[in-house]
Design an enzyme around this catalytic site. Structure first.
Site, PDB file in Angstrom:
ATOM      1  N   TYR A 133      16.389  29.568   8.246  1.00 34.46           N
ATOM      2  CA  TYR A 133      15.201  30.289   8.705  1.00 34.46           C
ATOM      3  C   TYR A 133      15.144  30.341  10.237  1.00 34.46           C
ATOM      4  O   TYR A 133      15.354  29.336  10.913  1.00 34.46           O
ATOM      5  CB  TYR A 133      13.929  29.608   8.205  1.00 34.46           C
ATOM      6  CG  TYR A 133      13.690  29.793   6.722  1.00 34.46           C
ATOM      7  CD1 TYR A 133      13.383  31.034   6.205  1.00 34.46           C
ATOM      8  CD2 TYR A 133      13.769  28.706   5.868  1.00 34.46           C
ATOM      9  CE1 TYR A 133      13.158  31.206   4.845  1.00 34.46           C
ATOM     10  CE2 TYR A 133      13.541  28.867   4.507  1.00 34.46           C
ATOM     11  CZ  TYR A 133      13.241  30.113   4.002  1.00 34.46           C
ATOM     12  OH  TYR A 133      13.023  30.276   2.657  1.00 34.46           O
TER      13      TYR A 133
ATOM     14  N   LYS B  63       0.838  -1.213   0.000  1.00 30.17           N
ATOM     15  CA  LYS B  63       0.000   0.000   0.000  1.00 30.17           C
ATOM     16  C   LYS B  63       0.867   1.256   0.000  1.00 30.17           C
ATOM     17  O   LYS B  63       2.075   1.183   0.261  1.00 30.17           O
ATOM     18  CB  LYS B  63      -0.912  -0.017   1.226  1.00 30.17           C
ATOM     19  CG  LYS B  63      -0.165   0.002   2.551  1.00 30.17           C
ATOM     20  CD  LYS B  63      -1.105  -0.185   3.738  1.00 30.17           C
ATOM     21  CE  LYS B  63      -0.319  -0.320   5.022  1.00 30.17           C
ATOM     22  NZ  LYS B  63      -1.204  -0.542   6.188  1.00 30.17           N
TER      23      LYS B  63
HETATM   24  C1  LIG Z   1      -0.402  -1.633   6.819  1.00 27.43           C
HETATM   25  C2  LIG Z   1      -0.990  -2.880   7.326  1.00 27.43           C
HETATM   26  C3  LIG Z   1      -0.174  -3.994   7.586  1.00 27.43           C
HETATM   27  C4  LIG Z   1       1.335  -3.942   7.510  1.00 27.43           C
HETATM   28  O1  LIG Z   1       1.809  -3.320   8.677  1.00 27.43           O
HETATM   29  P1  LIG Z   1       3.380  -3.150   8.968  1.00 27.43           P
HETATM   30  O2  LIG Z   1       3.434  -2.606  10.345  1.00 27.43           O
HETATM   31  O3  LIG Z   1       3.886  -2.194   7.952  1.00 27.43           O
HETATM   32  O4  LIG Z   1       3.954  -4.508   8.818  1.00 27.43           O
HETATM   33  C5  LIG Z   1      -0.790  -5.170   7.969  1.00 27.43           C
HETATM   34  N1  LIG Z   1      -2.134  -5.231   8.112  1.00 27.43           N
HETATM   35  C6  LIG Z   1      -2.939  -4.185   7.899  1.00 27.43           C
HETATM   36  C7  LIG Z   1      -4.388  -4.332   8.100  1.00 27.43           C
HETATM   37  C8  LIG Z   1      -2.397  -2.971   7.518  1.00 27.43           C
HETATM   38  O5  LIG Z   1      -3.212  -1.927   7.314  1.00 27.43           O
END
Ligand SMILES: *Cc1c(COP(=O)(O)O)cnc(C)c1O
Length: 364
Positions: A256, A35
């Site tokens: 800044y 994702k």
């Molecule tokens: C993003 C996600 C994962 C992966 O999590 P990590 O901490 O990056 O391993 C697993 N399950 C769900 C439902 C997620 O949304």
């Protein structure tokens, strides 16, 4: 010559980390979580690099899944939050995607739908994260409704997500596991539980499927590292160069607001990388940066296109010197601590103007 900032993506390291996730849980299969554009690494390239070893991928939206299909990815793809609208179901069916069902409206929409082939469905249990899913006392009735609808839903799994699998204190994790175990036994349900930290640290959470995400990209998700997490390799190395170097007298300020002031005659280097690239503006003075392989402290506020470092102790550094913001030699997790954040936000935060340069895996 063009702007020197680039995100090098080592696809061999990605494969190494995926294999490590599988070795940690030899009885499970691992859905590679891609994702958010593979946590900023490029989901299409990462999916292709894992295509011969990963049996399934996971993303957060139909659009992310369709992008992978359009790029020729044939694996099952899980939608971690299922559909956002019943109108997505025909495309789920057409693209052979897997869905999570976390709400009654999703369940009703699925049962009212007539797919060409039954849709593999992951029923989400709220075991304690209290974000998505059915409460334990509501779960069984939903499970039975899906079981009774084999033309709509197939390959049913119990799925849940852990809130504290990364923490040293096991109390809350154990409570969530106890909730899962009771239902798993009652329903004889195959399960999909573990995220990265649970894959690395909690064998009792290894299910029929696991869902490693951030560990695939080489970030250590554990509060207390273990042997497995220490064997992860960074996938993204964010590289740039010094584009200017200047001498400052004691008392002069940099950047800044003049946040940082020279306590001694200082040599300051200007790096082509800023928050307009996704580097975190919250980075404190002292955030480590590598210049020609040596650690130097970031000094002064991060600007949109530049940041500044103190080179006083690295006399060989000069315009054109190679800079690493994180990656090989400098864990992104360490940089994240100086930014009061986590690796996830740094990696997903790298913006499109930063070119990704892929190093192919030496396959086998
Ligand atoms: C993003 C996600 C994962 C992966 O999590 P990590 O901490 O990056 O391993 C697993 N399950 C769900 C439902 C997620 O949304």
């Amino acid at each position: 010559m063009s702007r020197p900032l680039v995100a090098d993506i080592d696809l061999g390291a990605l494969r190494h980390n995926y294999r490590l996730a599988c070795e940690q849980a030899p009885q499970s299969r691992a859905v590679a979580v891609l994702k958010a554009d593979a946590y900023g690494h490029g989901s299409v390239e990462c999916a292709h690099a894992l295509a011969d070893i990963a049996p399934a991928f996971a993303v957060a939206s139909l659009e992310e899944a369709v992008a992978l299909r359009d790029a020729g990815i044939a694996q099952p793809i899980m939608l971690l939050e299922g559909v956002f609208d019943a109108e997505e179901l025909p495309l789920i069916d057409a693209h052979r995607l897997w869905i999570v069902v976390h709400s009654d409206w999703q369940l009703d929409a699925l049962l009212a739908f007539r797919p060409r082939t039954p849709i593999p469905t992951w029923l989400k249990l709220d075991s304690g994260m209290h974000r998505l899913g059915f409460a334990p006392e509501a779960f069984v009735a939903r499970w039975q409704r899906l079981k009774a609808a084999p033309t709509q839903a197939t390959d049913l799994h119990l799925m849940t997500h852990f809130a504290t699998a990364d923490a040293l204190d096991p109390a809350y994790f154990r409570r969530q596991m106890a909730c899962v175990e009771a239902l798993r036994q009652q329903l004889e349900a195959p399960v999909c539980l573990a995220n990265s930290p649970a894959t690395l640290a909690w064998p009792q959470a290894h299910g029929d499927w696991n869902r490693p995400g951030v560990m695939l990209y080489g970030s250590d998700p554990l509060e207390g590292a273990n042997d497995a997490s220490r064997a992860l390799k960074p996938v993204m190395t964010l590289r740039s160069e010094l584009i200017a170097v200047r001498e400052l007298a004691t008392g002069e300020a940099v950047g800044y607001g003049g946040r940082w002031r020279a306590m001694r005659p200082s040599r300051i280097g200007v790096v082509a990388c800023g928050y307009g690239d996704g580097y975190d503006r919250h980075a404190q003075d002292g955030t480590p940066v590598l210049v020609e392989g040596r650690r130097v402290p970031l000094v002064g506020k991060v600007s949109m296109d530049m940041l500044t470092v103190d080179l006083t102790d690295v006399s060989e550094a000069d315009v054109g010197s190679r800079v690493v913001l994180w990656g090989e030699g400098l864990p992104v997790d360490e940089v994240a601590r100086y930014c009061d954040t986590i690796s996830y936000t740094l990696l997903t935060g790298i913006l499109p103007r930063v070119p990704r340069r892929y190093r192919a895996a030496d396959t086998v």
